[in-house]
Design an enzyme around this catalytic site. Structure first.
Site, PDB file in Angstrom:
ATOM      1  N   VAL B 161      44.504  54.348  33.478  1.00  0.00           N
ATOM      2  CA  VAL B 161      43.206  53.677  33.464  1.00  0.00           C
ATOM      3  C   VAL B 161      43.423  52.327  34.140  1.00  0.00           C
ATOM      4  O   VAL B 161      44.092  51.460  33.574  1.00  0.00           O
ATOM      5  CB  VAL B 161      42.702  53.478  32.017  1.00  0.00           C
ATOM      6  CG1 VAL B 161      41.310  52.841  32.013  1.00  0.00           C
ATOM      7  CG2 VAL B 161      42.690  54.799  31.253  1.00  0.00           C
ATOM      8  N   ILE B 163      41.981  49.183  37.224  1.00  0.00           N
ATOM      9  CA  ILE B 163      40.860  48.602  37.962  1.00  0.00           C
ATOM     10  C   ILE B 163      41.274  48.477  39.426  1.00  0.00           C
ATOM     11  O   ILE B 163      42.293  47.846  39.721  1.00  0.00           O
ATOM     12  CB  ILE B 163      40.475  47.233  37.381  1.00  0.00           C
ATOM     13  CG1 ILE B 163      40.033  47.407  35.927  1.00  0.00           C
ATOM     14  CG2 ILE B 163      39.364  46.585  38.203  1.00  0.00           C
ATOM     15  CD1 ILE B 163      39.735  46.115  35.216  1.00  0.00           C
ATOM     16  N   TYR B 164      40.531  49.099  40.306  1.00  0.00           N
ATOM     17  CA  TYR B 164      40.815  49.046  41.741  1.00  0.00           C
ATOM     18  C   TYR B 164      39.539  48.687  42.467  1.00  0.00           C
ATOM     19  O   TYR B 164      38.457  49.070  42.022  1.00  0.00           O
ATOM     20  CB  TYR B 164      41.345  50.402  42.232  1.00  0.00           C
ATOM     21  CG  TYR B 164      42.519  50.865  41.416  1.00  0.00           C
ATOM     22  CD1 TYR B 164      43.786  50.355  41.669  1.00  0.00           C
ATOM     23  CD2 TYR B 164      42.360  51.736  40.349  1.00  0.00           C
ATOM     24  CE1 TYR B 164      44.866  50.725  40.888  1.00  0.00           C
ATOM     25  CE2 TYR B 164      43.435  52.117  39.564  1.00  0.00           C
ATOM     26  CZ  TYR B 164      44.684  51.609  39.834  1.00  0.00           C
ATOM     27  OH  TYR B 164      45.750  51.966  39.058  1.00  0.00           O
ATOM     28  N   ARG B 165      39.674  47.981  43.578  1.00  0.00           N
ATOM     29  CA  ARG B 165      38.448  47.642  44.303  1.00  0.00           C
ATOM     30  C   ARG B 165      37.894  48.895  44.957  1.00  0.00           C
ATOM     31  O   ARG B 165      38.639  49.692  45.543  1.00  0.00           O
ATOM     32  CB  ARG B 165      38.722  46.532  45.315  1.00  0.00           C
ATOM     33  CG  ARG B 165      39.389  46.972  46.593  1.00  0.00           C
ATOM     34  CD  ARG B 165      39.776  45.746  47.421  1.00  0.00           C
ATOM     35  NE  ARG B 165      39.858  46.046  48.832  1.00  0.00           N
ATOM     36  CZ  ARG B 165      40.471  45.251  49.704  1.00  0.00           C
ATOM     37  NH1 ARG B 165      41.055  44.130  49.306  1.00  0.00           N
ATOM     38  NH2 ARG B 165      40.487  45.564  50.983  1.00  0.00           N
ATOM     39  N   GLN B 181      52.265  49.497  44.229  1.00  0.00           N
ATOM     40  CA  GLN B 181      52.898  49.151  42.956  1.00  0.00           C
ATOM     41  C   GLN B 181      52.089  49.638  41.760  1.00  0.00           C
ATOM     42  O   GLN B 181      52.540  49.537  40.624  1.00  0.00           O
ATOM     43  CB  GLN B 181      53.081  47.626  42.835  1.00  0.00           C
ATOM     44  CG  GLN B 181      54.256  47.061  43.603  1.00  0.00           C
ATOM     45  CD  GLN B 181      53.954  46.829  45.069  1.00  0.00           C
ATOM     46  OE1 GLN B 181      52.853  47.084  45.528  1.00  0.00           O
ATOM     47  NE2 GLN B 181      54.918  46.343  45.817  1.00  0.00           N
ATOM     48  N   HIS B 182      50.871  50.129  41.975  1.00  0.00           N
ATOM     49  CA  HIS B 182      50.026  50.526  40.852  1.00  0.00           C
ATOM     50  C   HIS B 182      50.107  52.026  40.612  1.00  0.00           C
ATOM     51  O   HIS B 182      50.422  52.803  41.504  1.00  0.00           O
ATOM     52  CB  HIS B 182      48.585  50.069  41.086  1.00  0.00           C
ATOM     53  CG  HIS B 182      48.448  48.573  41.078  1.00  0.00           C
ATOM     54  ND1 HIS B 182      47.339  47.914  41.523  1.00  0.00           N
ATOM     55  CD2 HIS B 182      49.315  47.609  40.688  1.00  0.00           C
ATOM     56  CE1 HIS B 182      47.518  46.608  41.393  1.00  0.00           C
ATOM     57  NE2 HIS B 182      48.705  46.396  40.884  1.00  0.00           N
ATOM     58  N   GLU B 224      46.767  53.395  28.285  1.00  0.00           N
ATOM     59  CA  GLU B 224      45.879  52.238  28.155  1.00  0.00           C
ATOM     60  C   GLU B 224      44.985  52.372  26.920  1.00  0.00           C
ATOM     61  O   GLU B 224      44.679  51.378  26.267  1.00  0.00           O
ATOM     62  CB  GLU B 224      45.008  52.090  29.412  1.00  0.00           C
ATOM     63  CG  GLU B 224      45.726  51.498  30.620  1.00  0.00           C
ATOM     64  CD  GLU B 224      46.588  52.511  31.381  1.00  0.00           C
ATOM     65  OE1 GLU B 224      46.528  53.721  31.048  1.00  0.00           O
ATOM     66  OE2 GLU B 224      47.325  52.106  32.292  1.00  0.00           O
ATOM     67  N   GLU B 273      39.935  38.509  47.972  1.00  0.00           N
ATOM     68  CA  GLU B 273      40.801  38.941  46.871  1.00  0.00           C
ATOM     69  C   GLU B 273      41.179  37.801  45.929  1.00  0.00           C
ATOM     70  O   GLU B 273      40.912  36.626  46.201  1.00  0.00           O
ATOM     71  CB  GLU B 273      42.075  39.587  47.447  1.00  0.00           C
ATOM     72  CG  GLU B 273      41.900  41.072  47.763  1.00  0.00           C
ATOM     73  CD  GLU B 273      41.846  41.946  46.504  1.00  0.00           C
ATOM     74  OE1 GLU B 273      42.061  41.424  45.392  1.00  0.00           O
ATOM     75  OE2 GLU B 273      41.578  43.156  46.648  1.00  0.00           O
TER      76      GLU B 273
END
Ligand SMILES: [Zn+2]
Lengths: 75, 473
Positions: B161, B163-165, B181-182, B224, B273
């Site tokens: 879970v 958060i990505y743009r 890295q995510h 998460e 960003e």
């Protein structure tokens, strides 16, 4: 048809009209994917006034780095 | 104490005087982005903003700056709104230690009220707008994106879970930025290696705990939802998506279900960003949306980000400090005192530690670089003594200005990994990193004149209490 303020393509499409009639429309450029609303300031909507540092040359688009790269398919 | 949903939290903010209703009509651009930038300029105790009349819409409501201050962050955790920052840090760390708390599964959820599967047009369904002037489009920037491990789909903890743009790039198309890295980048790679699309479910307008946890650098196999349960002190409520086995926050206002198209990349951005710079002009994956569900008259949520501090810095401040703190404590349980990694998501981190012997602080700094979060961040690590509060920047400046000797205490390690969004990295994703050892030299390191540290007069603490009471009268 509108000219894309960012890459100056003429192929833009209307993707939305304001629920309250006549307030604004939203346009999308299928070349550089720029999206804008007719009610935005001229620095956004007018190709001549769009910030030069952020203009896009359509010829550069195919050369943009792929993030993340597409991995090899495993057999 | 858990918040039922987004609306419940907004109600609490309003009752606590931490929500400002804006009932005058505003323009989508430039008012929404401008107001959200402006509120962050006005200090660190600011309220959330709720825009109730937006030009061109009949009844769209947009909330911003919801976690954009320390009082709102305290309320997110159910603490009194005036809880000092360092106390919030230790409370967050304590609850983080309660992980995992099993979830509570529900069969139905309020967002199932309205469902759209034909002729989806996200531009009509969501009140979208441009946030910063040179953003390449309209973004969804505070939604949680759920995906699962393709090789191990039943592993609850490996479900991610995050958060990505998300750039809205067509009536049913989103662009997504999965930073290497995510965790979602791992899922996408697995799917693309098989030539399969990666299923995703996206939830907008959530209570603030899952948002905070989704922005927390957890380990790959940590859930998460089970961490959200730990942070809120009771099981987190989830419900299954329709088209997949993915789990969604029960209280969401809007849910989008779809899939990342295997092998496809498309021009994206730029987008302003959290580094205070735009990033973009690269080709990124595409999500095709197949189903939209939402509550009747949903409340939409966005966050402003730009040159710090803005809402995103509050949203990923303490929750970046705590995992680093815990991982450092695993290596040095008796020494690590506190970690402040609130600067640009931990690109700069300050660690307070005891020093067992000469060279110890540098080892602590090196360990920070090799933590999971450190691999993508921690470009500069400042190490200070145990009596320096890392959240008190004047004290940190004092340590740097008096304890540091550039010849001995500045360590540069070449060509390490960093997230590609770091505008200084060259090539993108590679940078030198630096450790600044601002601790007092310890034997066998005996350099400098540190044998006579100044201690406070004997009754200082007593007087601090007396004066505090007098000042509060
Ligand atoms: Zn264009």
């Amino acid at each position: 048809m509108k000219t894309c303020p960012r890459c100056e393509s003429k192929k833009t499409e209307t993707v939305s009209q304001s629920p309250v009639k006549g307030a604004w429309e939203v346009y999308l450029c299928p070349v550089c994917m720029f999206t804008w609303r007719s009610s935005e300031p001229e620095s956004i909507t007018n190709p001549e006034k769009y910030n030069k540092a952020f203009k896009v040359d359509p010829q550069d688009i195919p050369h943009a780095a792929k993030v993340p790269p597409v991995p090899e398919k495993r057999a | 104490m858990a918040y039922r949903d987004f609306r419940d939290f907004l109600k609490t903010l309003e009752n606590e005087g931490q929500l400002l209703n804006i009932n005058e009509e505003v323009m989508p651009e430039p008012d929404l982005g401008s107001a959200a930038r402006a509120i962050s300029n006005l200090g660190d105790k600011t309220p959330a903003l709720l825009f109730n009349r937006i030009n061109g819409y009949h009844n769209a409501r947009i909330a911003m700056n919801v976690i954009g201050s320390w009082p709102n962050h305290a309320l997110m955790m159910g603490l009194p709104k005036n809880t000092p920052l360092k106390e919030q840090f230790f409370e967050f760390a304590k609850r983080y230690g309660q992980f995992p708390v099993p979830v509570q599964r529900e069969e139905t959820a309020p967002f199932q009220e309205v469902e759209i599967t034909d002729d989806i047009n996200l531009f009509d369904i969501l009140p979208l707008f441009r946030l910063n002037q040179s953003d390449g489009g309209f973004y969804i920037d505070k939604a949680v994106v759920v995906s699962c491990d393709v090789e191990d789909p039943d592993h609850f903890g490996k479900q991610n879970v995050g958060i990505y743009r998300l750039q809205v790039k067509g009536k049913d198309r989103l662009g997504i930025q999965p930073v290497p890295q995510h965790d979602i980048a791992i899922h996408l790679r697995q799917a693309e290696e098989r030539g399969e699309n990666l299923k995703v479910a996206i939830a907008l307008g959530n209570e603030p705990v899952i948002t905070t946890v989704a922005a927390t650098p957890l380990l790959y196999d940590q859930s998460e939802y089970e961490m959200a349960g730990a942070i809120q002190g009771e099981p987190y409520k989830i419900v299954k998506a329709k088209d997949t086995d993915l789990d969604l926050p029960w209280g969401a206002e809007v849910v989008l279900e779809g899939e990342i198209i295997a092998g496809e990349r498309e021009f994206e951005g730029p987008f302003g960003e959290f580094t205070g710079h735009y990033s973009g002009g690269r080709s990124m994956p595409i999500i095709k949306i197949n189903r939209v569900c939402h509550r009747k008259n949903p409340i939409f949520e966005y966050l402003y980000l730009g040159m710090p501090w803005t809402e995103i810095d509050y949203m990923m401040g303490l929750n970046t400090c705590v995992p680093l703190y815990q991982q450092l404590k695993e290596a040095f349980p008796n020494e690590i005192v506190a970690v402040n990694a609130m600067y640009t998501h931990g690109l700069l981190a300050i660690i307070s530690t005891k020093s067992r012997y000469g060279g110890f602080a540098k080892a602590v700094g090196m360990r920070a670089l090799t933590t999971p979060h450190g691999l993508g961040y921690c470009k500069m690590v400042i190490v200070v003594d145990e009596d320096v509060d890392p959240f008190n920047l004047p004290q940190v400046m004092w340590a740097l200005s008096t304890k540091m000797h550039a010849k001995h205490d500045a360590v540069i390690i070449p060509d390490l990994s960093v997230l590609p969004l770091d505008p200084g990295s060259e090539p993108a994703g590679i940078t030198h990193k630096m450790i600044l050892d601002a601790t007092t030299p310890t034997a066998p390191e005996t350099r400098g004149h540190y044998s006579q540290p100044l201690d406070s007069p004997l009754e200082t603490e007593k007087w601090e209490k007396i004066l505090k009471v007098m000042l509060n009268k």
